[in-house]
Motif scaffolding. Structure first.
Motif, PDB file in Angstrom:
ATOM      1  N   VAL A  25     -78.164 -79.724  21.327  1.00 15.37           N
ATOM      2  CA  VAL A  25     -79.075 -80.751  20.797  1.00 15.37           C
ATOM      3  C   VAL A  25     -80.528 -80.322  20.974  1.00 15.37           C
ATOM      4  CG1 VAL A  25     -79.915 -83.104  21.166  1.00 15.37           C
ATOM      5  CG2 VAL A  25     -77.458 -82.653  21.089  1.00 15.37           C
ATOM      6  N   MET A  26     -80.860 -79.814  22.161  1.00 16.50           N
ATOM      7  CA  MET A  26     -82.241 -79.401  22.436  1.00 16.50           C
ATOM      8  C   MET A  26     -82.617 -78.157  21.651  1.00 16.50           C
ATOM      9  SD  MET A  26     -82.715 -80.232  26.523  1.00 16.50           S
ATOM     10  CE  MET A  26     -81.187 -79.485  27.094  1.00 16.50           C
ATOM     11  N   LEU A  27     -81.679 -77.206  21.527  1.00 15.52           N
ATOM     12  CA  LEU A  27     -81.968 -75.979  20.789  1.00 15.52           C
ATOM     13  C   LEU A  27     -82.279 -76.275  19.329  1.00 15.52           C
ATOM     14  CD1 LEU A  27     -82.147 -72.905  20.675  1.00 15.52           C
ATOM     15  CD2 LEU A  27     -79.674 -72.838  20.282  1.00 15.52           C
ATOM     16  N   TYR A  28     -81.559 -77.223  18.744  1.00 12.67           N
ATOM     17  CA  TYR A  28     -81.853 -77.599  17.362  1.00 12.67           C
ATOM     18  C   TYR A  28     -83.267 -78.155  17.244  1.00 12.67           C
ATOM     19  CZ  TYR A  28     -81.887 -79.864  12.855  1.00 12.67           C
ATOM     20  OH  TYR A  28     -82.253 -80.236  11.585  1.00 12.67           O
ATOM     21  N   ALA A  29     -83.637 -79.056  18.148  1.00  8.12           N
ATOM     22  CA  ALA A  29     -84.970 -79.661  18.087  1.00  8.12           C
ATOM     23  C   ALA A  29     -86.059 -78.603  18.214  1.00  8.12           C
ATOM     24  CB  ALA A  29     -85.118 -80.716  19.178  1.00  8.12           C
ATOM     25  N   VAL A  30     -85.866 -77.659  19.135  1.00  5.38           N
ATOM     26  CA  VAL A  30     -86.830 -76.563  19.267  1.00  5.38           C
ATOM     27  C   VAL A  30     -86.839 -75.717  17.992  1.00  5.38           C
ATOM     28  CG1 VAL A  30     -87.355 -74.441  20.527  1.00  5.38           C
ATOM     29  CG2 VAL A  30     -86.683 -76.482  21.779  1.00  5.38           C
ATOM     30  N   GLY A  31     -85.668 -75.542  17.387  1.00  5.37           N
ATOM     31  CA  GLY A  31     -85.569 -74.738  16.173  1.00  5.37           C
ATOM     32  C   GLY A  31     -86.340 -75.286  14.997  1.00  5.37           C
ATOM     33  N   ILE A  32     -86.544 -76.622  14.961  1.00  6.82           N
ATOM     34  CA  ILE A  32     -87.345 -77.208  13.874  1.00  6.82           C
ATOM     35  C   ILE A  32     -88.775 -77.491  14.337  1.00  6.82           C
ATOM     36  CG2 ILE A  32     -85.337 -78.152  12.674  1.00  6.82           C
ATOM     37  CD1 ILE A  32     -86.119 -80.924  13.787  1.00  6.82           C
ATOM     38  N   PRO A  56     -81.276 -86.630  13.784  1.00  5.27           N
ATOM     39  CA  PRO A  56     -80.101 -86.860  12.931  1.00  5.27           C
ATOM     40  C   PRO A  56     -79.625 -85.633  12.155  1.00  5.27           C
ATOM     41  CG  PRO A  56     -81.609 -88.710  12.778  1.00  5.27           C
ATOM     42  CD  PRO A  56     -82.311 -87.660  13.592  1.00  5.27           C
ATOM     43  N   THR A  57     -80.547 -84.816  11.662  1.00  6.00           N
ATOM     44  CA  THR A  57     -80.148 -83.646  10.868  1.00  6.00           C
ATOM     45  C   THR A  57     -79.536 -82.538  11.713  1.00  6.00           C
ATOM     46  OG1 THR A  57     -82.475 -82.957  10.969  1.00  6.00           O
ATOM     47  CG2 THR A  57     -81.729 -84.052   8.951  1.00  6.00           C
ATOM     48  N   ALA A  58     -79.495 -82.717  13.043  1.00  2.17           N
ATOM     49  CA  ALA A  58     -78.825 -81.737  13.898  1.00  2.17           C
ATOM     50  C   ALA A  58     -77.341 -81.631  13.563  1.00  2.17           C
ATOM     51  CB  ALA A  58     -79.011 -82.101  15.370  1.00  2.17           C
ATOM     52  N   VAL A  59     -76.785 -82.635  12.892  1.00  3.38           N
ATOM     53  CA  VAL A  59     -75.356 -82.583  12.551  1.00  3.38           C
ATOM     54  C   VAL A  59     -75.036 -81.416  11.619  1.00  3.38           C
ATOM     55  CG1 VAL A  59     -75.024 -85.051  12.914  1.00  3.38           C
ATOM     56  CG2 VAL A  59     -75.603 -84.212  10.626  1.00  3.38           C
ATOM     57  N   THR A  60     -76.047 -80.844  10.975  1.00  2.00           N
ATOM     58  CA  THR A  60     -75.800 -79.684  10.112  1.00  2.00           C
ATOM     59  C   THR A  60     -75.453 -78.437  10.914  1.00  2.00           C
ATOM     60  OG1 THR A  60     -78.178 -79.184  10.041  1.00  2.00           O
ATOM     61  CG2 THR A  60     -77.282 -80.530   8.246  1.00  2.00           C
ATOM     62  N   VAL A  61     -75.717 -78.440  12.228  1.00  2.00           N
ATOM     63  CA  VAL A  61     -75.424 -77.259  13.044  1.00  2.00           C
ATOM     64  C   VAL A  61     -74.532 -77.556  14.249  1.00  2.00           C
ATOM     65  CG1 VAL A  61     -77.604 -76.180  12.379  1.00  2.00           C
ATOM     66  CG2 VAL A  61     -77.473 -77.428  14.541  1.00  2.00           C
ATOM     67  N   PRO A 214     -88.939 -61.980   5.513  1.00  2.00           N
ATOM     68  CA  PRO A 214     -87.850 -62.923   5.797  1.00  2.00           C
ATOM     69  C   PRO A 214     -88.289 -64.367   5.545  1.00  2.00           C
ATOM     70  CG  PRO A 214     -87.952 -61.240   7.489  1.00  2.00           C
ATOM     71  CD  PRO A 214     -89.168 -61.046   6.637  1.00  2.00           C
ATOM     72  N   ILE A 215     -87.364 -65.159   5.071  1.00  2.00           N
ATOM     73  CA  ILE A 215     -87.649 -66.555   4.749  1.00  2.00           C
ATOM     74  C   ILE A 215     -87.031 -67.482   5.800  1.00  2.00           C
ATOM     75  CG2 ILE A 215     -87.821 -66.110   2.284  1.00  2.00           C
ATOM     76  CD1 ILE A 215     -84.980 -67.278   1.986  1.00  2.00           C
ATOM     77  N   LEU A 216     -87.553 -68.694   5.872  1.00  2.00           N
ATOM     78  CA  LEU A 216     -87.033 -69.697   6.788  1.00  2.00           C
ATOM     79  C   LEU A 216     -85.718 -70.254   6.232  1.00  2.00           C
ATOM     80  CD1 LEU A 216     -87.893 -71.073   9.444  1.00  2.00           C
ATOM     81  CD2 LEU A 216     -88.950 -72.875   8.057  1.00  2.00           C
ATOM     82  N   HIS A 217     -84.804 -70.579   7.104  1.00  2.00           N
ATOM     83  CA  HIS A 217     -83.556 -71.212   6.681  1.00  2.00           C
ATOM     84  C   HIS A 217     -83.863 -72.506   5.917  1.00  2.00           C
ATOM     85  CE1 HIS A 217     -82.701 -68.830  10.267  1.00  2.00           C
ATOM     86  NE2 HIS A 217     -81.414 -68.839   9.968  1.00  2.00           N
ATOM     87  N   GLY A 218     -83.157 -72.724   4.813  1.00  2.00           N
ATOM     88  CA  GLY A 218     -83.345 -73.967   4.082  1.00  2.00           C
ATOM     89  C   GLY A 218     -83.051 -75.185   4.934  1.00  2.00           C
ATOM     90  N   LEU A 219     -82.009 -75.089   5.785  1.00  2.00           N
ATOM     91  CA  LEU A 219     -81.674 -76.225   6.635  1.00  2.00           C
ATOM     92  C   LEU A 219     -82.698 -76.441   7.734  1.00  2.00           C
ATOM     93  CD1 LEU A 219     -77.790 -76.051   6.958  1.00  2.00           C
ATOM     94  CD2 LEU A 219     -79.171 -77.720   5.691  1.00  2.00           C
ATOM     95  N   CYS A 220     -83.486 -75.420   8.060  1.00  2.00           N
ATOM     96  CA  CYS A 220     -84.597 -75.624   8.986  1.00  2.00           C
ATOM     97  C   CYS A 220     -85.686 -76.452   8.309  1.00  2.00           C
ATOM     98  CB  CYS A 220     -85.154 -74.286   9.465  1.00  2.00           C
ATOM     99  SG  CYS A 220     -86.467 -74.436  10.695  1.00  2.00           S
ATOM    100  N   THR A 221     -86.003 -76.119   7.066  1.00  2.00           N
ATOM    101  CA  THR A 221     -86.966 -76.918   6.306  1.00  2.00           C
ATOM    102  C   THR A 221     -86.463 -78.347   6.161  1.00  2.00           C
ATOM    103  OG1 THR A 221     -87.600 -74.930   5.065  1.00  2.00           O
ATOM    104  CG2 THR A 221     -88.285 -77.045   4.159  1.00  2.00           C
ATOM    105  N   GLY A 223     -84.580 -79.959   8.275  1.00  2.00           N
ATOM    106  CA  GLY A 223     -84.822 -80.610   9.560  1.00  2.00           C
ATOM    107  C   GLY A 223     -86.280 -80.956   9.773  1.00  2.00           C
ATOM    108  N   ILE A 224     -87.168 -80.099   9.286  1.00  2.00           N
ATOM    109  CA  ILE A 224     -88.601 -80.353   9.412  1.00  2.00           C
ATOM    110  C   ILE A 224     -88.992 -81.622   8.652  1.00  2.00           C
ATOM    111  CG2 ILE A 224     -90.871 -79.490   8.670  1.00  2.00           C
ATOM    112  CD1 ILE A 224     -89.861 -76.666   9.477  1.00  2.00           C
ATOM    113  N   THR A 225     -88.368 -81.852   7.490  1.00  2.00           N
ATOM    114  CA  THR A 225     -88.688 -83.079   6.753  1.00  2.00           C
ATOM    115  C   THR A 225     -88.202 -84.307   7.505  1.00  2.00           C
ATOM    116  OG1 THR A 225     -86.657 -83.010   5.395  1.00  2.00           O
ATOM    117  CG2 THR A 225     -88.629 -81.892   4.527  1.00  2.00           C
TER     118      THR A 225
END
Length: 291
Positions: A25-32, A56-61, A214-221, A223-225
């Protein structure tokens, strides 16, 4: 690489158990990009195990341990469909959170193709898949709907119409615009959630794919939204989000500033995301629904 219709609508994965903990959970939040300022107590609650909240969008990972490496199948007597992965694009993503997510939990995951739309031999196909999380009581806790554009696989004889329509963007000026600065190493961090595609870290590989870097992961973008909606409209009340959906438009380069424009109408928050420096939209037709 043929698509067989309607057999493809019976294609999916068997249910498998998985679990996640506070580390994921924390790694995802840091990732975005959350938690960059440890003195910001509102974001700290997403990256600190004391009173930890879940984006909420952490469910994608969070189900990555079973999502990757699980082989799909079809019932006996049906034909298995395949498509050209090199011409596949992640077109849209939606998550529905039916129950607020715990900081750690155990669920069962399954995935099913629920739609295949034939846009023609020259235009490709639209493939919809639906993933579900079931809790210990057997109730659906999460639904993820993914839309993919199989650009090289049209002409299989399926229906042309019926795919979900994108949410219309309001025509008035945004109620709020928020700038989210991404880190140059954002993709390096985010890939630790599970998606290790070299497109996001390997410059030579990215160039082969037609990108300068290199580009950012679409799912990272994606999560950013969600982060922007929580910050700008909800005072970080993550549990008030019932669903979050987007249409991907263009990739983000790590280090760029993502501007998220938002419009609120009752329990619906429409949004789009753009890169001012390149005068380019990266997310279109975004919609967050509240409980």
């Amino acid at each position: 690489m043929p698509i067989f219709y309607p057999d493809i609508l019976q294609q999916g994965t068997a249910a498998r158990p998985f679990e996640y903990g506070d580390k994921e959970v924390m790694l995802y939040a840091v990732g975005i990009g959350m938690g960059a300022n440890p003195l910001d107590e509102r974001e700290l609650s997403f990256v600190y195990e004391n009173g930890l909240k879940v984006v909420p969008t952490a469910v994608t990972v969070l189900a990555d341990s079973v999502m990757r490496g699980v082989s799909a199948a079809v019932p006996d007597g049906l034909r298995f469909s395949t498509w050209d992965m090199f011409k596949m694009l992640h077109g849209e993503q939606k998550v529905e959170i039916h129950k607020p997510l715990p900081a750690q939990g155990a669920f069962t995951f399954s995935d099913q193709i629920i739609g295949a739309f034939d846009k023609g031999p020259d235009k490709g196909a639209i493939i919809l898949s639906e993933s579900k999380w079931f809790d210990a009581a057997g109730d659906v806790a999460v639904t993820l709907t993914t839309t993919r554009f199989a650009r090289g696989d049209g002409g299989f004889g399926g229906p042309a119409d019926g795919a979900p329509k994108p949410h219309p963007t309001p025509t008035r000026a945004p109620d709020m615009s928020l700038d989210i600065v991404t880190r140059p190493d954002q993709a390096v961090i985010y890939r630790l959630n599970g998606d290790r595609n070299p497109l996001h870290v390997d410059q030579a590989f990215a160039r082969k794919g037609g990108f300068d870097q290199p580009i950012l992961h679409g799912l990272c973008t994606y999560g950013i939204t969600c982060r922007a909606v929580m910050q700008g409209m909800l005072d970080y009340d993550s549990e008030s989000i019932a669903s979050h959906q987007v249409r991907f438009s263009s990739p983000v380069y790590p280090g760029e500033t993502v501007t998220v424009d938002m419009w609120r109408d009752g329990k619906e928050i429409a949004f789009e995301a753009r890169i001012k420096a390149r005068d380019l939209y990266v997310i279109r037709n975004g919609l967050t629904r509240l409980r």
